[in-house]
Enzyme design. Structure first.
Site: not given
Ligand code: GLU
Length: 290
Positions: A259-260
């Site tokens: 995930a970012k």
């Protein structure tokens, strides 16, 4: 093959950060589903969030996808250019009587949920956490009008029980899991138009997949529950129902999905380290498509 048989897939990133390997996998997966069916592959930029989307991230999406060797039909659809389409959909839902204004702040919602924790049976949970307790659903028309006229900002929520009753039983075809019965009530009264932008993820995805003629939605299994809401909106708005494929998510060394926010390495960082696009493509090709 007639045009209506053509498989149309899409990749729909939000320009809120740089793409990482998980995005590359999702894009390649959608592209491959189209390619193997002699179909079409589209790109959509999901940029309705004015606070989080940035032009440099959008430019990087095009650049990174090109680096991966992907080709999409131009121009890509940019949601921020299509606000009229979302407004028209909201109008139609409003005429069906399934929307209501919600003036609650995040803090008020949290306080209400926390207060109900003394009676936990009163707190219903959905896929994204505790459900909206329905405070503003009970407001009178007069109260709604006077608060709106006083300039109090409001979101628009769907009255889920009412909407689900209006639509009746619904199903969708999931390529991997078969026929799924839609249970949109698990989400409660979700927001369809936010206070800061008159649209929402659920609304825009549903409207855009229809307008773009998408026949097969491929996306990560984290979005599987969202399809319950999308199927309901399709029924209420008279839109086509595509087929769905929810693929697994890439995980990092800690076993958690990339995930970012976890600072998963971006494609551009990997590229700078010497990663070759063919390596990334090979990874996506390893997944078996039925
Ligand atoms: N924009 C969403 C995301 O970046 C994907 C939307 C979808 O595929 O339905 O997670």
């Amino acid at each position: 093959m007639t045009d209506t048989d053509t498989v149309v897939t899409r990749f729909a990133p939000s320009p809120t950060g740089y793409l990482h390997l998980g995005h590359a996998y999702a894009a390649l997966f959608a592209h491959r589903c189209a390619r193997e069916a002699n179909g079409r592959f589209l790109l959509r930029i999901e940029d309705i969030d004015p606070g989080r989307c940035r032009p440099e991230f959008e430019a990087a999406i095009y650049e990174d996808l090109e680096w991966l060797g992907l080709d999409w039909e131009r121009p890509a659809r940019r949601q921020s250019d299509c606000m009229d389409d979302f407004e028209a959909a909201l109008d139609r839902l409003n005429r069906l009587g399934v929307l209501y204004p919600c003036f609650c702040t995040r803090a008020e919602i949290q306080a209400e949920i926390a207060a109900a924790h003394g009676a936990p049976h009163l707190v219903a949970h959905g896929p994204d956490g505790p459900l909206y307790p329905g405070t503003c659903r009970a407001l009178s028309d007069g109260e709604r009008e006077s608060r709106a006229q006083a300039g109090e900002p409001f979101a628009l929520r769907i009255d889920m029980a009412r909407a689900a009753a209006l639509a009746g039983p619904l199903h969708w075809q999931d390529r991997d899991r078969g026929e799924i019965r839609a249970e949109p009530r698990i989400f409660g009264d979700v927001v369809l138009a936010r206070k800061d932008t008159p649209a929402s993820y659920h609304l825009c995805v549903t409207v855009d997949d229809h307008i773009q003629g998408v026949t097969l939605v491929t996306r990560g299994e984290d979005l599987f529950p969202a399809t319950h809401v999308h199927r309901l909106l399709q029924a209420l708005l008279g839109l086509n129902t595509p087929q769905y494929r929810h693929h697994g998510l890439l995980t990092g060394p800690d076993g958690r999905r990339l995930a970012k926010r976890d600072k998963a390495k971006t494609l551009r960082a990997l590229r700078a380290e010497g990663l070759h696009p063919a390596t990334v493509r090979a990874m996506a090709e390893m997944t078996e498509l039925v």
